[in-house]
Design an enzyme around this catalytic site. Structure first.
Site, mmCIF file in Angstrom:
data_model
loop_
_atom_site.group_PDB
_atom_site.id
_atom_site.type_symbol
_atom_site.label_atom_id
_atom_site.label_comp_id
_atom_site.label_asym_id
_atom_site.label_seq_id
_atom_site.Cartn_x
_atom_site.Cartn_y
_atom_site.Cartn_z
ATOM 1 N N TYR A 55 0.818 -1.213 0.000
ATOM 2 C CA TYR A 55 0.000 0.000 0.000
ATOM 3 C C TYR A 55 0.853 1.265 0.000
ATOM 4 C CZ TYR A 55 -4.059 -2.933 0.407
ATOM 5 O OH TYR A 55 -5.026 -3.871 0.130
ATOM 6 N N GLN A 88 -15.792 2.358 -6.159
ATOM 7 C CA GLN A 88 -15.070 1.194 -5.645
ATOM 8 C C GLN A 88 -13.578 1.497 -5.539
ATOM 9 O OE1 GLN A 88 -16.384 -2.637 -7.570
ATOM 10 N NE2 GLN A 88 -17.699 -1.257 -8.734
ATOM 11 N N HIS A 106 -14.812 0.861 -0.724
ATOM 12 C CA HIS A 106 -13.716 -0.036 -0.350
ATOM 13 C C HIS A 106 -12.611 0.665 0.425
ATOM 14 C CE1 HIS A 106 -15.098 -2.731 -3.909
ATOM 15 N NE2 HIS A 106 -15.811 -2.930 -2.824
ATOM 16 N N THR A 172 -16.445 -0.013 -14.524
ATOM 17 C CA THR A 172 -16.553 -1.151 -13.619
ATOM 18 C C THR A 172 -17.415 -2.206 -14.289
ATOM 19 O OG1 THR A 172 -17.435 -1.950 -11.501
ATOM 20 C CG2 THR A 172 -18.446 0.041 -12.411
#
Length: 228
Positions: A55, A88, A106, A172
């Site tokens: 991350y 998302q 998310h 998406t």
């Protein structure tokens, strides 16, 4: 007069044109990692350093990119409509473009949270390391919804979708649950615009498919909605 409500559902495709890689490659790996290594509670317990490094790299990349024409076009819709973006994506490109109402299903890459108190959330733009603790002396973790975890804002998103006068879906597949289930909350005959170069949706009477990238398709839809 009360503004009509537009709900915009966005996924990785809208940010890809800003240079953010879509996490999942064709081989199912995320940047060379099995998804469960870097995006699950089990992976976190097994190897915190690997997860944090993953991350940290994504965060650094995010700080090097900028919103694209699709992000910016959506901001213009706010001149005439009550616009809510349900994304998302974990990037902040919608906010940086100027959108005022953004819900992150998310989580958010530029935030971290306490492993002791999940409601203790902090803004975080630098690397997150082992030994970075919250005020209760517990390790901080990425503020990301991992596989196997609840999606806390799903009910809020479903309510927004149920109130929409227009739906725009961008970048998406709407094939991955639970986010894919949001489409079931759209009221009958509400117009849906779907923008994706490779749309994988079943035709329906109220659905208009725009087989284009986000930067090609979204500005045209915005222009048409502002012209109504």
């Amino acid at each position: 007069m009360k503004k009509q409500k537009i709900i915009v559902l966005t996924g990785a495709g809208i940010s890809a044109e800003s240079g953010i890689k879509t996490f999942r490659d064709a081989d199912g790996l995320w940047e060379g990692h099995d998804v469960m290594e870097v995006a699950s509670p089990e992976g976190w317990r097994r190897n915190k350093e690997l997860v944090l490094d993953f991350y940290n790299q994504r965060r650094r990349q995010l700080l090097d990119v900028t919103p694209n024409e699709a992000h910016i076009a959506l901001v213009n819709l706010e001149k005439k409509y009550d616009v809510h973006i349900v994304t998302q994506n974990v990037d902040d490109l919608h906010e940086r473009a100027g959108s005022s109402q953004v819900l992150h299903l998310h989580g958010e890459l530029l935030k971290v949270r306490s492993t002791f108190d999940e409601d203790l959330i902090l803004d975080w733009k630098t690397d997150l390391n082992i030994g970075d603790f919250c005020e209760h002396n517990h390790q901080l973790r990425p503020h990301i919804v991992w596989f196997g975890e609840m999606v806390p804002l799903l009910d809020t998103a479903a309510f927004l979708v149920s109130q929409a006068d227009y739906i725009i879906i961008i970048g998406t597949s709407m094939q991955v649950y639970p986010a894919a289930g949001l489409i079931d909350y759209v009221q009958a005959n509400i117009p849906i615009h779907f923008v994706d170069p490779n749309p994988a949706v079943s035709p329906r009477d109220n659905l208009t498919i725009h087989k284009k990238t986000a930067t090609e398709g979204v500005p045209k839809i915005v222009h048409s909605l502002l012209s109504l």
